[in-house]
Design a protein around this motif. Structure first.
Motif, short mmCIF file in Angstrom:
data_model
loop_
_atom_site.label_atom_id
_atom_site.label_comp_id
_atom_site.label_asym_id
_atom_site.label_seq_id
_atom_site.Cartn_x
_atom_site.Cartn_y
_atom_site.Cartn_z
N LEU A 158 0.83 -1.20 0.00
CA LEU A 158 0.00 0.00 0.00
C LEU A 158 0.87 1.26 0.00
O LEU A 158 0.61 2.21 -0.74
CB LEU A 158 -0.92 0.00 1.23
N GLN A 203 -10.20 3.65 -5.48
CA GLN A 203 -10.41 2.42 -6.27
C GLN A 203 -9.15 2.05 -7.04
O GLN A 203 -8.77 0.88 -7.12
CB GLN A 203 -11.59 2.62 -7.23
N GLU A 234 -6.65 0.62 -4.54
CA GLU A 234 -7.06 -0.73 -4.15
C GLU A 234 -6.79 -1.74 -5.26
O GLU A 234 -6.30 -2.85 -5.01
CB GLU A 234 -8.56 -0.71 -3.80
N ASN A 279 -4.14 -4.99 -5.17
CA ASN A 279 -4.59 -6.35 -5.48
C ASN A 279 -3.87 -6.94 -6.69
O ASN A 279 -3.65 -8.16 -6.75
CB ASN A 279 -6.11 -6.36 -5.69
N LYS A 312 -8.88 -4.92 0.87
CA LYS A 312 -10.07 -4.07 0.74
C LYS A 312 -9.95 -2.83 1.63
O LYS A 312 -9.82 -2.94 2.85
CB LYS A 312 -11.32 -4.86 1.13
N ILE A 313 -10.00 -1.65 1.03
CA ILE A 313 -10.00 -0.39 1.79
C ILE A 313 -11.39 -0.17 2.37
O ILE A 313 -12.40 -0.26 1.65
CB ILE A 313 -9.60 0.81 0.89
N ALA A 338 -7.80 -0.71 6.25
CA ALA A 338 -8.07 -1.75 5.26
C ALA A 338 -8.09 -3.12 5.92
O ALA A 338 -7.63 -3.31 7.05
CB ALA A 338 -7.02 -1.70 4.15
#
Length: 876
Positions: free
Chosen positions: A571, A611, A614, A618, A682-683, A698
Motif C-alpha cells: 500500500l 479504487q 485498491e 490487489n 479491501k480499503i 483496510a
C-alpha cells in the motif's frame, strides 16, 4: 572554512583519535519522557551514560540536530533579539563512555581549537566549576593556559545537566574574547558576564553523577565525557563574524527573506528582529517537519505551531501578508543538503506542510474574530467584566491570537484579562505537551539485563516454537525469584519466537510451557534495548529463572498479522506511485483483524483514486511475488533506495524487506512468504487525522472477504427497501434526494417569508424621537448572535435610525443596539446599551455602530426598552 568544512573537520579529527562517528539522531527523542525534543548531543547516548545500554564502541563523535523551544532549555522568546540564540542548532560533540576522562578531553579540545581550527590561544579563556581543582590543574599543566585566563564559576554556569533529572556533572568551557566593542561597556565586565564579549564556544561536561527526581546525585557506573560545541557559534568565530546570523548557515535564508519582503538586514532594529526570527524559525520548522513533527494543538506539534505562527506574525512586520515561510524553509533544504540530503529529498513535503499551516493561520484570523465577538457578547450579557483565562487560551491556542490583540479588542469595553487563568491553562498545555511521549518506567526491571549487554534473540521469523532458558521473572513491576499458579507475570527468555510489539505491528499471543508449567501469553512487548517481555497469567505449576520452557505463539493469528503487514508495505509503495513521492508513512497499526496506515498528503482522496489504489494493491497480490528479506549494513540499504521511517531508530545492521524493485523498506516485522498469501485487500475508510496526514484503514484475507459479503448484503437490503435493483440504486436515490431538496427549499422560503412579515410588523412600531427613527422592541432570540443578525436586518430595512432589541432566555436578558452611519456623530451604540442594560441589572458596551449587553432581571426588560426613547431624546 564553510560550516560544512567545520562539521567535517570535527568528525574527521575525532575519528582519527579512535572515535566512532555516529549519525545525528532524530529531533524526536526515542524513549526519553523528560524531553519534547532532542536538545543536546548526548541525548541519544543517555542510556549508555547511565550504564543501561552497551554499545560496540566506547568513544563517539557526532553533529547532532537540536531544538530548544520547550521545557527547561527553551530559547524561543530570545530568538531574534540576540546574536546567538536559536530554536534549532547543531551541536558538535565528542563522547567517552568510561574510557578517557578529564585529562584527555581537555587535551583533545585544546588541540582541535588551536591547531585544527587555528584559533589564536591568546584570545581564548577557560572556565571551571568552582570546586573542580583537578580540571583547573589540568588546564594549566596540559595546555599551558595562564592562571589568569582560568576562571572558577558556580553551579549556574559550570555544572551541567540535561534536564531536571539524568546524567550531570561539573563542566569546563572554552570561551573567546571578541573584544571590548562587543561587550556591555561596564567596568565590571569579565568572563561570566551575560554580554557577548566573552563567548562560550565549547562546553566539556565531566559526567560523574545521575540526578533523580528528588535531586539526589549518585555516581555513574563509569565517569564519562560529554562535550558540546554549537556549529553556528564556531562558524561565526572562524568566519570572522560577531553574529551567528552573518554566517553561511543563515545568510542564504536571510537573502531570500530580503527578496520576498524588500527589507534589508541592518535597516532598523525592528526589521532586524523580524528577519532573524524568520530565518531561525525557518530552520527549526524545516527540520522538525522533516523529522515527522506536524503542527497540532498538543505535544511537539503544538511547539511547532507556535514556532510557525511566531514567524508569520513577525512576517507581518515586514509586510508579508501572504504565505512566505514555506519558501524560506525551502532555502534551508538547499543550505543543509550536504549534511542532511534527506531534507532536500523531502523538500516538497516540508513546503506543503508549512504552507498549509500558513494558510490555516491566515484563514483563522477572521473566523477567530467572529468567535471572540460572540463569546464577549455572552460575557456582557452575564455582566462579566473580565475575559476568563480559558477563553484567552482558546483564542491563543486554536486561532493563534496573541494576547495583546485580545487586549486591544476589549479595551473599549473596559474589560480586563484574566492573565492568571491564562497562565494556568498554558501550564496545563505544557504538561499535555509532555504526555504524548510513551516510555517505559524509570524503574523498568529489565535495565539490569540490558546493562549487562543482554538482548533477546528473536527467532520468530522462521520458527513457531522453541525451547529456551528463563532469564528473569517479574511480578508487579519487580524482579522475583519465582511465580505460581494464578500469578500475573512477565517472563524474559534467552530466545523467543514471539514478536514483541514494535514498528506498528502488535505483539504475539500464545503459550509458554514446561513439564508442570503453563502460562497464557496475553501480550508481548519489546523494550528500547531489544529485550522481549512476555506478559500473561500462570495457568498451572510454577516458574523461576534458569528453567527451560517451550515457547509457542498463536500461528493462525500471526499469519493474519503477516498478511496485513505485507499489504501495508505494498500500500505504501502504491500510494507513492499514485499520489507522488511526497507520501511518507507517519504511523501504522498492523493487527490480526485490520491494518491502519497514516501517510503524508494534503487533501482527501476521491473515491475514484481509492479504487485505483485498491486495484493496484490487489494486482501486486495476484502476481504472487516472492518477498526478498535480507540483513545488510544500514548505509548499503539506504543506497539501494530503501524507505526509512520518521520515527524509527536504525542501527548499523538493518533488515531489508523487498517486493521486487517495487517496494523496499527497512523493517523488523514479520511478513508473508509471497504476496499471494495476502488473498484479498479491501480499503474500508480514508480520512484526515492531522494537518497534512491522511489515514487509510483496510482489511485482508478472510476479514476482507467477510466485509465484501456484508456490504453486498446491505446493498441488496437497501434495494428491496427502495423497490429497485442494486444497479438502479444510485438513480433512485438521486431522484429521491432531488425531491427532498426541493421540499427543503420550499420550507426555507416559507420561513423567510414569515420572518420578513414579522420584521415588517416590527417596523410598524418605529417612533420618531427628535426626528430620529427609533425602534425598541422585545423579540424572540436564543443567542446574542441571533439577536445581532435580526438587528442588522431591521437596520437595513429602516436605512436610517436606531434599533434596540431585547430578548429573554431563562433568567438572562440579551440586548443589542445598532446605529446607522448617518447618526454616528450624534449617538454611540455602546453608550446607549450601557444605560439600557443598567435597568435589567447588567452591563456591556461596544462600538459606536453596534453594541451588545445583557442582564439578570428579565422582568425589567419592558421597562428597559421603554427607557430607550428617553435616552435618545436626551432625557436620561
Amino acid at each position: 572554512m564553510t560550516a560544512d568544512d567545520l562539521r567535517n573537520k570535527f568528525l574527521a579529527y575525532f575519528e582519527g583519535k579512535g572515535h566512532t562517528a555516529v549519525k545525528s539522531s532524530s529531533l524526536v527523542p526515542n524513549d526519553d519522557p523528560t524531553l519534547l525534543f532532542t536538545n543536546a548531543g548526548m541525548v541519544q547516548f543517555k542510556r549508555t551514560l547511565l550504564g543501561e545500554d552497551k554499545r560496540p564502541y566506547v568513544r563517539a563523535a557526532s553533529s547532532q540536530k537540536c531544538v530548544r523551544a520547550g521545557g527547561k532549555h527553551n530559547d524561543l522568546e530570545n530568538v531574534g533579539y540576540t546574536r546567538r540564540h536559536h530554536t534549532f542548532f547543531e551541536m558538535l560533540g565528542n563522547f567517552s563512555f568510561g574510557d578517557y576522562f578529564k585529562e584527555q578531553a581537555i587535551e583533545l579540545a585544546w588541540d582541535l581549537m588551536t591547531k585544527g581550527y587555528g584559533i589564536p590561544e591568546e584570545g581564548l579563556w577557560v572556565t571551571v566549576y568552582k570546586e573542580d581543582d583537578e580540571a583547573h590543574r589540568l588546564w594549566s599543566e596540559k595546555t599551558g593556559v595562564s592562571e589568569d585566563r582560568i576562571v572558577r564559576l558556580g553551579e549556574k554556569d559550570n555544572f551541567w545537566s540535561m534536564g531536571d533529572t539524568g546524567p550531570c556533572g561539573p563542566c569546563s568551557e572554552i570561551l573567546i574574547d571578541q573584544g571590548e566593542e562587543i561587550g556591555c561597556g561596564r567596568p565590571e565586565c569579565r568572563v561570566g558576564c551575560d554580554c557577548d564579549r566573552y563567548l562560550e564556544i565549547w562546553n566539556l561536561v565531566f559526567m560523574e553523577f545521575n540526578r533523580d527526581e528528588s535531586g539526589s546525585m549518585t555516581p555513574l557506573p563509569k565517569p564519562s565525557i560529554d562535550t558540546g560545541m554549537g556549529l553556528e557559534r564556531l562558524a561565526a568565530v572562524i568566519q570572522g563574524h560577531t553574529s551567528n546570523y552573518e554566517t553561511d548557515l543563515f545568510m542564504p535564508i536571510i537573502k531570500e527573506i530580503e527578496t520576498l519582503s524588500d527589507h534589508r538586514l541592518l535597516e532598523s532594529p525592528e526589521i532586524d528582529v523580524s528577519i532573524k526570527v524568520i530565518a531561525d524559525h525557518s530552520r527549526a520548522a524545516a527540520f522538525l517537519v522533516g523529522d515527522g513533527v506536524l503542527p497540532s494543538n498538543e505535544g511537539r506539534g503544538y511547539v511547532l505551531r507556535r514556532i510557525l505562527r511566531r514567524a508569520i506574525r513577525y512576517g507581518r512586520a515586514l509586510g508579508l501578508t501572504r504565505p512566505f515561510l514555506h519558501k524560506t524553509a525551502g532555502k534551508v533544504s538547499e543550505v543543509m543538503k550536504a549534511a542532511y540530503p534527506e531534507l532536500l529529498e523531502a523538500d516538497a513535503y516540508i513546503k506543503n506542510i508549512i504552507k498549509g499551516e500558513e494558510e490555516r493561520f491566515l484563514g483563522t484570523l477572521d473566523t477567530g474574530l467572529r468567535v471572540l465577538e460572540d463569546a464577549l457578547g455572552e460575557l456582557r450579557a452575564e455582566d462579566v467584566s473580565e475575559v476568563p483565562g480559558h477563553l484567552i487560551f482558546k483564542m491563543y491556542d486554536t486561532y493563534g491570537f496573541p494576547v495583546d490583540l485580545i487586549r486591544d479588542i476589549v479595551r473599549d469595553d473596559g474589560m480586563s484579562l484574566d492573565m492568571e487563568g491564562f497562565g494556568e491553562a498554558m501550564d496545563k498545555q505544557r504538561l499535555r505537551s509532555r504526555a504524548d511521549t510513551v516510555v517505559f518506567p524509570k524503574d523498568w526491571p529489565y535495565t539490569k539485563l540490558s546493562s549487562e549487554g543482554v538482548k533477546t534473540d528473536f527467532v520468530g521469523h522462521n520458527i513457531t516454537t522453541i525451547d529456551s532458558e528463563v532469564l528473569m521473572v517479574v511480578r508487579d513491576g519487580k524482579e522475583v525469584e519465582g511465580a505460581n499458579k494464578g500469578d500475573t507475570v512477565e517472563l524474559v527468555t534467552a530466545k523467543t519466537p514471539f514478536y514483541g510489539e514494535a514498528g506498528g505491528q502488535v505483539g504475539d499471543l500464545g503459550r509458554i510451557t514446561s513439564k508442570d508449567f503453563e502460562m497464557e501469553v496475553s501480550a508481548t512487548v519489546k523494550d528500547p534495548n531489544d529485550i522481549i517481555v512476555h506478559k500473561g497469567k500462570v495457568l498451572q505449576g510454577s516458574i523461576s529463572p534458569e528453567q527451560t520452557v517451550t515457547l509457542t505463539f498463536d500461528h493462525g493469528r500471526r499469519l493474519a498479522i503477516e498478511r496485513n503487514h505485507t499489504a501495508t508495505h505494498i500500500l505504501h509503495a502504491v500510494l507513492r506511485q499514485v499520489l507522488g513521492d511526497h507520501v511518507k508513512q507517519s504511523g501504522s497499526l498492523v493487527a490480526p483483524d485490520r491494518l491502519r496506515f497514516d501517510f503524508t498528503h494534503f487533501s482527501a482522496l476521491e473515491e475514484k483514486t481509492l479504487q485505483e489504489i485498491e486495484t493496484l494493491v490487489n494486482d501486486r497480490i495476484q502476481q504472487n511475488i516472492s518477498l526478498k528479506i535480507e540483513e545488510m549494513d544500514a548505509e548499503e540499504a539506504f543506497k539501494s533506495g530503501a524507505t526509512a521511517l520518521f520515527e524509527e531508530k536504525y542501527g548499523d545492521r538493518v533488515r531489508l524487506v523487498a517486493v521486487e524493485e517495487f517496494s523496499k523498506e527497512l523493517c523488523g516485522g514479520t511478513h508473508t512468504e509471497r504476496t499471494g498469501d495476502i488473498g484479498l485487500f479491501k480499503i474500508v475508510s480514508e480520512g484526515s487525522v492531522a494537518a497534512g496526514v491522511r489515514r487509510i484503514e483496510a482489511l485482508t484475507g478472510k476479514a476482507a472477504c467477510l466485509h465484501v459479503q456484508e456490504t453486498s448484503l446491505t446493498l441488496h437490503t437497501l434495494a428491496q427497501m427502495l423497490k429497485a435493483k442494486p444497479n438502479e440504486l444510485t438513480d433512485r436515490l438521486q431522484k429521491t434526494l432531488v425531491q427532498l431538496k426541493s421540499l427543503e427549499k420550499e420550507l426555507v422560503a416559507a420561513k423567510d417569508k414569515k420572518a420578513v412579515q414579522g420584521s415588517d410588523e416590527l417596523l410598524s412600531e418605529v417612533k420618531k424621537i427628535n426626528g430620529v427613527s427609533v425602534l425598541a422592541q422585545e423579540v424572540s432570540a436564543d443567542t446574542p448572535a441571533a439577536l445581532r443578525d435580526l438587528a442588522d436586518h431591521l437596520k437595513a430595512k429602516m436605512k436610517s435610525g436606531i434599533v434596540v432589541l431585547g430578548s429573554k432566555t431563562g433568567d438572562k436578558v440579551f440586548l443589542t443596539v445598532v446605529v446607522t452611519k448617518d447618526y454616528l456623530g450624534q449617538y454611540h451604540a455602546g453608550e446607549i446599551v450601557k444605560q439600557v442594560a443598567a435597568v435589567v441589572g447588567g452591563g456591556g458596551g461596544g462600538r459606536p455602530d453596534m453594541a451588545q449587553a445583557g442582564g439578570s432581571k428579565p422582568e425589567k426588560l419592558s421597562e428597559a426598552l421603554a427607557a430607550v426613547y428617553d435616552i435618545v431624546a436626551g432625557n436620561r
